[in-house]
Design a protein around this motif. Structure first.
Motif, mmCIF file in Angstrom:
data_model
loop_
_atom_site.group_PDB
_atom_site.id
_atom_site.type_symbol
_atom_site.label_atom_id
_atom_site.label_comp_id
_atom_site.label_asym_id
_atom_site.label_seq_id
_atom_site.Cartn_x
_atom_site.Cartn_y
_atom_site.Cartn_z
ATOM 1 N N ILE A 9 0.959 -1.060 -0.025
ATOM 2 C CA ILE A 9 -0.152 0.014 -0.097
ATOM 3 C C ILE A 9 1.018 1.116 0.017
ATOM 4 C CG2 ILE A 9 -1.833 1.172 1.307
ATOM 5 C CD1 ILE A 9 -2.334 -1.469 2.912
ATOM 6 N N VAL A 10 0.788 1.885 -1.214
ATOM 7 C CA VAL A 10 1.894 3.120 -1.172
ATOM 8 C C VAL A 10 0.576 4.422 -0.990
ATOM 9 C CG1 VAL A 10 3.369 4.507 -2.312
ATOM 10 C CG2 VAL A 10 3.262 2.079 -2.758
ATOM 11 N N MET A 35 4.640 5.081 3.060
ATOM 12 C CA MET A 35 3.872 6.447 2.981
ATOM 13 C C MET A 35 4.448 7.211 1.877
ATOM 14 S SD MET A 35 5.253 8.154 6.286
ATOM 15 C CE MET A 35 4.369 9.897 5.900
ATOM 16 N N ASP A 36 5.695 6.859 1.176
ATOM 17 C CA ASP A 36 6.062 7.686 0.008
ATOM 18 C C ASP A 36 6.904 6.937 -1.085
ATOM 19 O OD1 ASP A 36 8.726 7.255 1.431
ATOM 20 O OD2 ASP A 36 8.398 9.255 2.354
ATOM 21 N N ALA A 37 7.492 7.536 -2.085
ATOM 22 C CA ALA A 37 8.138 6.908 -3.033
ATOM 23 C C ALA A 37 9.442 6.215 -2.427
ATOM 24 C CB ALA A 37 8.456 7.895 -4.285
ATOM 25 N N ARG A 42 12.176 0.942 -1.306
ATOM 26 C CA ARG A 42 12.937 -0.077 -0.341
ATOM 27 C C ARG A 42 12.206 -1.281 -0.149
ATOM 28 N NH1 ARG A 42 13.803 4.717 2.932
ATOM 29 N NH2 ARG A 42 12.260 4.309 4.535
ATOM 30 N N GLU A 43 10.852 -1.080 0.034
ATOM 31 C CA GLU A 43 9.649 -2.363 0.139
ATOM 32 C C GLU A 43 10.099 -3.394 -1.004
ATOM 33 O OE1 GLU A 43 8.501 -3.621 2.779
ATOM 34 O OE2 GLU A 43 8.495 -1.845 4.085
ATOM 35 N N LEU A 44 9.852 -2.927 -2.289
ATOM 36 C CA LEU A 44 10.003 -3.331 -3.549
ATOM 37 C C LEU A 44 11.351 -3.842 -3.714
ATOM 38 C CD1 LEU A 44 8.297 -1.015 -6.099
ATOM 39 C CD2 LEU A 44 7.546 -3.465 -5.502
ATOM 40 N N LEU A 58 1.249 11.720 -4.092
ATOM 41 C CA LEU A 58 2.099 11.368 -2.866
ATOM 42 C C LEU A 58 3.092 12.610 -2.761
ATOM 43 C CD1 LEU A 58 3.045 7.629 -4.084
ATOM 44 C CD2 LEU A 58 1.556 8.371 -1.994
ATOM 45 N N PRO A 59 3.947 12.758 -1.542
ATOM 46 C CA PRO A 59 4.818 13.784 -1.383
ATOM 47 C C PRO A 59 5.952 13.324 -2.363
ATOM 48 C CG PRO A 59 4.568 12.156 0.485
ATOM 49 C CD PRO A 59 3.474 11.711 -0.463
#
Length: 231
Positions: A9-10, A35-37, A42-44, A58-59
């Protein structure tokens, strides 16, 4: 034990992200929040998710820019992306699909709708049972190696466009309505508009180049793939 489908969830609004996470956990999914790009990347890089829920606004880097980047990267190009957006105009929806999103969800949305769309894109990831090679004229598709070529030259085709082309090539010379294509390619299309088919057909034609003429629009009916396109 079979692992739960991982959903990234982004979303920069914590209340929305938490609501989504709770509903996903209660329905057999494993939610991960970024919460941001930067945190999403990093998760990806650590673990590829089964589906990405991507907020448009997104910010820093926008969801639209992220969709384009992830679609162009070899590692992430096949991960389904659902765009979350408060922008419901047709032009915005088309922009989201053109950026590489498989579907879009307009805020506010119901948890049931969100879950239905996630399940639908997960079903799309399952390839057609028929593998192997299919060739029509000088257009060739190999379902086992995920390659498409025209006159022996390789073509770059996105994941949804690949499934669309595979279905059309396995059923050539027939007219397929938009509703039929939604059923075959998108599965449960109760929340998906027929306009989605037009957008993906446009993208497929662009990917095929000269061979794009083989996909004909049959006015008032739908689409047909033919070995002998009208000049």
């Amino acid at each position: 034990m079979r692992s739960l489908p991982r959903i990234l969830i982004v979303e920069d609004e914590s209340a929305i992200a938490e609501l989504i996470s709770v509903n996903l956990r209660h329905n057999g999914f494993q939610p991960v929040w970024a919460m941001d790009a930067e945190s999403a990347q990093r998760e990806l890089d650590e673990i590829l998710p089964d589906v990405i829920l991507l907020d448009w606004m997104l910010p820093g880097e926008s969801g639209l820019a992220l969709a384009r980047k992830w679609r162009s990267a070899a590692r992430t190009k096949v991960v389904p992306i659902l765009m979350l957006t408060a922008r419901g105009d047709e032009a915005d929806r088309v922009a989201g699909l053109d950026a590489g999103a498989d579907d879009y969800i307009v805020k506010p949305f119901s948890p049931r709708e969100l879950l239905a769309r996630i399940r639908a894109v997960l079903r799309r990831r399952v390839p057609e049972s028929a593998g192997g090679l299919v060739k029509i004229s000088e257009l060739q598709l190999d379902a086992d190696t995920y390659r498409v070529s025209w006159q022996d030259k390789p073509l770059k085709v996105g994941p949804t466009e690949f499934k669309l082309l595979q279905y059309l090539m396995r059923h050539p010379e027939r007219v397929h309505t938009r509703g039929m294509l939604l059923d075959k390619i998108w599965g449960d299309h109760v929340y998906i508009e027929e306009r989605t088919v037009d957008v993906h057909v446009k993208r497929l034609r662009e990917s095929l180049g000269e061979a794009g003429a083989m996909i004909e629009t049959v006015r008032g009916a739908g689409y047909r793939l033919t070995a002998t396109p009208a000049v």
